[in-house]
Motif scaffolding. Structure first.
Motif, short mmCIF file in Angstrom:
data_model
loop_
_atom_site.label_atom_id
_atom_site.label_comp_id
_atom_site.label_asym_id
_atom_site.label_seq_id
_atom_site.Cartn_x
_atom_site.Cartn_y
_atom_site.Cartn_z
N ARG A 105 0.84 -1.21 0.00
CA ARG A 105 0.00 0.00 0.00
C ARG A 105 0.87 1.25 0.00
NH1 ARG A 105 -3.72 -0.55 -2.58
NH2 ARG A 105 -4.39 1.47 -1.87
N HIS B 155 2.23 1.72 -3.46
CA HIS B 155 1.17 2.18 -4.36
C HIS B 155 0.90 3.66 -4.16
CE1 HIS B 155 -2.64 2.27 -6.51
NE2 HIS B 155 -3.14 2.90 -5.46
N CYS B 156 0.83 4.09 -2.91
CA CYS B 156 0.56 5.50 -2.61
C CYS B 156 1.69 6.40 -3.09
CB CYS B 156 0.30 5.69 -1.12
SG CYS B 156 -1.26 4.98 -0.56
N ARG B 157 2.93 5.96 -2.91
CA ARG B 157 4.06 6.76 -3.39
C ARG B 157 4.02 6.90 -4.92
NH1 ARG B 157 6.80 4.16 0.71
NH2 ARG B 157 7.54 2.54 -0.68
N ALA C 132 1.35 6.66 -6.84
CA ALA C 132 0.21 7.52 -7.17
C ALA C 132 0.57 8.99 -6.93
CB ALA C 132 -1.01 7.12 -6.35
N ALA C 133 1.33 9.26 -5.89
CA ALA C 133 1.75 10.63 -5.61
C ALA C 133 2.66 11.16 -6.72
CB ALA C 133 2.47 10.71 -4.26
N ALA D 94 0.45 11.98 -9.72
CA ALA D 94 -0.60 12.98 -9.54
C ALA D 94 -0.20 14.33 -10.11
CB ALA D 94 -0.94 13.11 -8.06
N ARG E 187 -1.39 14.85 -4.59
CA ARG E 187 -0.03 14.37 -4.33
C ARG E 187 0.23 14.34 -2.83
NH1 ARG E 187 2.97 17.90 -7.41
NH2 ARG E 187 2.58 16.54 -9.16
N HIS F 111 -1.71 11.49 -1.11
CA HIS F 111 -1.10 10.18 -1.34
C HIS F 111 0.18 10.01 -0.53
CE1 HIS F 111 -3.69 8.28 -4.24
NE2 HIS F 111 -3.75 9.39 -4.94
N LEU G 227 -0.83 9.23 3.00
CA LEU G 227 -1.23 7.84 3.11
C LEU G 227 -0.01 6.92 3.11
CD1 LEU G 227 -4.41 7.54 0.87
CD2 LEU G 227 -4.22 6.99 3.30
#
Length: 66
Positions: free
Chosen positions: A16, A19-21, A23-24, A27, A33, A36, A39
Motif C-alpha cells: 500500500r 502504491h501510494c508513493r 500515485a503521488a 498525480a 499528491r 497520497h 497515506l
C-alpha cells in the motif's frame, strides 16, 4: 499462525505504501499528491509498528509453564 499473519500485514502495508508513493508521483494536482504521500507515511508507520510488535513477540519466546 501469528507469524504468518504478521508477515501478511507487513506485505500489505509495504504494498500500500508503494502504491501510494507511485500515485503521488503520477498525480498532477498538488493536493492529491500530498494526500497520497500522507497515506504512504501512514502505511509506513503501520509497517514499523507491525515490525516492532513482531520483534517484541519474538523476544518473549515460548512461555514457561511449571
Amino acid at each position: 499462525m501469528v507469524a504468518s499473519r504478521s508477515l501478511d500485514d507487513l506485505h500489505y502495508y509495504r504494498d500500500r505504501a508503494e502504491h501510494c508513493r507511485k500515485a503521488a508521483e503520477e498525480a498532477t494536482d498538488p493536493s492529491v499528491r500530498i494526500a497520497h504521500m500522507q497515506l504512504a507515511k501512514f502505511y509506513e508507520a503501520r509497517m514499523a509498528s507491525a515490525l516492532e510488535s513482531a520483534a517484541l513477540r519474538s523476544d518473549e519466546g515460548p512461555t514457561r509453564q511449571g
